[in-house]
Scaffold this motif. Structure first.
Motif, short mmCIF file in Angstrom:
data_model
loop_
_atom_site.label_atom_id
_atom_site.label_comp_id
_atom_site.label_asym_id
_atom_site.label_seq_id
_atom_site.Cartn_x
_atom_site.Cartn_y
_atom_site.Cartn_z
N SER A 148 0.86 -1.18 0.00
CA SER A 148 0.00 0.00 0.00
C SER A 148 0.89 1.23 0.00
O SER A 148 2.08 1.16 0.33
CB SER A 148 -0.93 0.01 1.22
OG SER A 148 -0.17 0.06 2.42
N GLU A 149 0.30 2.34 -0.38
CA GLU A 149 1.06 3.59 -0.46
C GLU A 149 0.13 4.76 -0.15
O GLU A 149 -0.97 4.85 -0.71
CB GLU A 149 1.68 3.76 -1.84
CG GLU A 149 2.58 4.98 -1.96
CD GLU A 149 3.36 5.01 -3.27
OE1 GLU A 149 4.15 5.95 -3.46
OE2 GLU A 149 3.18 4.09 -4.10
N ASP A 150 0.54 5.60 0.77
CA ASP A 150 -0.24 6.79 1.12
C ASP A 150 0.04 7.89 0.11
O ASP A 150 0.64 8.93 0.43
CB ASP A 150 0.11 7.26 2.54
CG ASP A 150 -0.26 6.24 3.59
OD1 ASP A 150 -1.17 5.44 3.33
OD2 ASP A 150 0.37 6.24 4.66
N ALA A 151 -0.38 7.64 -1.13
CA ALA A 151 -0.12 8.61 -2.20
C ALA A 151 -0.95 9.88 -1.99
O ALA A 151 -2.00 9.86 -1.35
CB ALA A 151 -0.45 7.99 -3.55
N ARG A 152 -0.45 10.97 -2.55
CA ARG A 152 -1.13 12.26 -2.42
C ARG A 152 -1.62 12.73 -3.79
O ARG A 152 -1.17 12.26 -4.81
CB ARG A 152 -0.16 13.30 -1.84
CG ARG A 152 0.27 13.00 -0.40
CD ARG A 152 1.49 13.80 -0.02
NE ARG A 152 2.69 13.33 -0.73
CZ ARG A 152 3.84 13.98 -0.74
NH1 ARG A 152 3.97 15.14 -0.11
NH2 ARG A 152 4.87 13.49 -1.41
N LEU A 153 -2.55 13.66 -3.73
CA LEU A 153 -3.15 14.21 -4.95
C LEU A 153 -3.65 13.10 -5.87
O LEU A 153 -3.32 13.03 -7.06
CB LEU A 153 -2.14 15.10 -5.69
CG LEU A 153 -1.75 16.41 -5.00
CD1 LEU A 153 -0.73 17.15 -5.83
CD2 LEU A 153 -2.99 17.27 -4.76
N LEU A 154 -4.49 12.21 -5.27
CA LEU A 154 -5.10 11.11 -6.03
C LEU A 154 -4.07 10.22 -6.70
O LEU A 154 -4.28 9.70 -7.79
CB LEU A 154 -6.08 11.67 -7.07
CG LEU A 154 -7.28 12.42 -6.52
CD1 LEU A 154 -8.13 12.93 -7.66
CD2 LEU A 154 -8.10 11.54 -5.59
N GLY A 155 -2.91 10.07 -6.05
CA GLY A 155 -1.91 9.17 -6.58
C GLY A 155 -0.90 9.81 -7.50
O GLY A 155 -0.01 9.13 -8.00
N LEU A 156 -1.02 11.11 -7.72
CA LEU A 156 -0.07 11.77 -8.62
C LEU A 156 1.28 11.95 -7.96
O LEU A 156 2.31 12.04 -8.63
CB LEU A 156 -0.64 13.12 -9.07
CG LEU A 156 -1.97 13.04 -9.85
CD1 LEU A 156 -2.45 14.44 -10.21
CD2 LEU A 156 -1.79 12.19 -11.11
N LEU A 157 1.30 12.02 -6.62
CA LEU A 157 2.55 12.16 -5.88
C LEU A 157 2.75 10.94 -4.99
O LEU A 157 1.81 10.47 -4.36
CB LEU A 157 2.53 13.43 -5.02
CG LEU A 157 2.48 14.76 -5.77
CD1 LEU A 157 2.43 15.92 -4.79
CD2 LEU A 157 3.69 14.91 -6.70
N PRO A 158 3.98 10.41 -4.94
CA PRO A 158 4.22 9.22 -4.12
C PRO A 158 4.10 9.54 -2.63
O PRO A 158 4.17 10.70 -2.22
CB PRO A 158 5.65 8.82 -4.49
CG PRO A 158 6.29 10.09 -4.95
CD PRO A 158 5.20 10.88 -5.62
N GLY A 159 3.94 8.48 -1.83
CA GLY A 159 3.82 8.65 -0.39
C GLY A 159 4.49 7.52 0.35
O GLY A 159 5.28 6.76 -0.20
#
Length: 542
Positions: free
Chosen positions: A116-127
């Motif tokens: 899983s990944e806490d991506a930002r901006l609907l997945g446009l930025l990695p997290g």
């Protein structure tokens, strides 16, 4: 399909949901405006209330977008200082897979691995990235097989699958949430209508009239009709996104085969299918068997006891046969994963990578201080209520759990004995009283107090006996087992290769299978039309 087209596709699908929602809400607003300008005030109020009730599920789905329900799987985090070899393995696989390693590794209780990944901006930025590894995989796989599983999951990072999930999964949740809201309101309407009709029927009966048949087919029809366009869109959404998901799984399999080896990847898929069945059986028949009696196995054994099952020679033989039979699940357009058989065939068709065949070390050797890890994992995945249960060793758990189940199964017969006025309070006494009643030709009078189905309650004569005989025989069998425990010191014996069997104490005691057969034969004689209680009396004296 690359990351950019997949992102565009997910955004278009999500925008389609919003467009549908706004069209529906716009229609409601238009109807309300027309009602207030052309209809009488009371009618306009009714129209507005009606449209508000129908529009609420739509708005609920729209404004729930982006919310999470806290459905992240519970797990026990392991640090690099605590488990350096596991972290070193994961970092090496991430490098070979061409992706950034996870920031956190969590052990879970499932036969599964996931990222899983806490991506930002609907997945446009990695997290922040997390890798979840099921402890059953560490217990049941070899190190090389586990490496292929981890490489498969890390490949999802490299393909941007986890970041795009920020759009795809949240959009799917919004669509499904809207459908669920309509269904919830529909069920409420049906429930209210059913209660209303039931009250009317009860009132009619009290007045000596014939009650009308309850019919709720028309209840909630407005919500049912409103849900249809969203249900259609949900099906379209799932078909589109799940088909991409299946492509992603096959792509990740190819990465795993390249990084960890073709044969290790194919064998891991075969082994996981077998391990999943073994784990389900273990959890149902062993780990949770004592919950009803307020018991759990020793600390660490709820998750770790699977090792005993997999090490049993008879179980190993049975599981080996399953490995050659891949699950033949039906293909559905809504499946997020391709069938295991299809994945294995695709991997085994790849060129031989001539990967080095190191000794098949158990994957569990990647962990330090395994017993401590198992205890910590239970603290993370079990509920507070489960953690508060009494812990006992496996033999005691088996006996006490089986005793509790047998007591429950014998309760209907013991209640029937009490209602017939022949109960004594002890299992041995109740069995003796039952056999005395059988010799006095009162057995079926006692059996008449057993719970009956409506059909059995209407039966008379021999038919009534045939309805009651199976329940009577089952109750007598359980009562006999309780009597053997109470009077003869019998106990249920732990077995990792078969179901628990009742064993009598002493080195010269009969085999448990012989005891079970003897009980069956004696009970059959005791509940015959012409009862013979001698075999059961003899057996009960052990």
């Amino acid at each position: 399909m690359g990351a950019s087209p997949r992102a565009l596709r997910a955004l278009v699908l999500l925008a389609g949901f919003y467009l549908l929602a706004f069209i529906v809400v716009g229609l409601f607003v238009t109807v309300d405006v027309v009602a207030w300008t052309r209809a009488p005030g009371l009618a306009a109020v009714k129209v507005t209330v009606f449209s508000a009730l129908l529009g609420f599920p739509v708005l609920r789905g729209v404004f729930a977008f982006g919310r999470t329900d806290g459905d992240e799987k519970a797990g026990s985090p392991v640090t690099e200082a605590e488990q350096p070899e596991l972290w070193r393995t994961v970092r090496s696989l991430a490098e070979r897979s061409g992706t950034r390693p996870p920031d956190e590794i969590l052990l879970t209780g499932d036969v599964n691995a996931a990222v899983s990944e806490d991506a930002r901006l609907l997945g446009l930025l990695p997290g922040r990235r997390r890798l979840h590894i099921g402890m059953p995989l560490l217990i049941g796989l070899t190190e090389q097989q586990l490496r292929s599983v981890i490489a498969h999951e890390l490949a999802h990072y490299g393909n941007a699958d986890t970041r795009l999930a920020g759009i795809t999964l949240r959009g799917r949740d919004s669509v499904l949430r809207t459908v669920a809201a309509f269904q919830e309101q529909e069920q409420k309407r049906i429930g209210k209508e059913r209660s209303k009709q039931q009250r009317a029927a009860d009132k009619a009966v009290r007045k000596g009239k014939k009650a009308k048949e309850i019919n709720t087919r028309g209840a909630g029809i407005s919500y049912r009709m409103m849900a249809k366009p969203f249900q259609a869109y949900a099906r379209c959404y799932l078909r589109a996104t799940q088909s991409v998901g299946r492509q992603q799984e096959l792509a990740a399999d190819r990465v795993a085969a390249r990084v960890a080896g073709r044969d290790a990847t194919a064998s891991a898929l075969r082994e996981i299918a077998v391990l999943d069945a073994a784990h389900d059986h273990y959890m149902d028949r062993y780990a949770t068997s004592g919950v009803q009696a307020g018991l759990l196995p020793p600390r660490g054994e709820v998750c770790g006891g699977l090792r005993h099952l997999l090490a049993d020679p008879h179980r190993r033989t049975a599981l080996a046969e399953l490995r050659g039979e891949l699950p033949s699940a039906e293909v559905s357009p809504y499946d997020s994963h391709p069938p295991v058989a299809e994945r294995v065939r695709m991997i085994e068709a790849l060129p031989d990578d001539a990967a080095a065949t190191d000794p098949a070390r158990p994957a569990l050797t990647l962990l330090r201080d395994v017993e401590r890890v198992l205890v910590e994992l239970e603290g993370a995945v079990l509920t507070p209520e489960a953690l508060a249960l009494e812990r006992v060793d496996w033999p005691e758990l088996t006996h006490r759990a089986m005793y509790a189940l047998t007591e429950e199964a014998a309760e209907p017969l013991r209640t029937a004995l009490a209602e017939a006025g022949v109960a004594t309070g002890s299992a041995a006494g109740d069995l003796s009283a039952l056999l005395d009643a059988a010799d006095a030709e009162r057995l079926w009078l006692i059996a008449g107090h057993l719970p009956k189905s409506p059909e059995a309650a209407r039966a008379t004569g021999r038919a009534a006996r045939e309805f009651l005989r199976p329940a009577l025989a089952a109750g007598v069998t359980r009562l006999t087992e309780l009597a053997l425990v109470e009077k003869g010191g019998a106990y249920w014996e732990l077995s990792w290769s078969a179901t628990s069997r009742l064993r009598l104490p002493g080195a010269s005691a009969p085999d448990p299978e012989d005891i079970a057969e003897a009980v069956t034969v004696a009970v059959r004689a005791a509940v015959a039309d012409v009862p013979d209680t001698a075999p059961l009396r003899t057996l009960a004296t052990h």
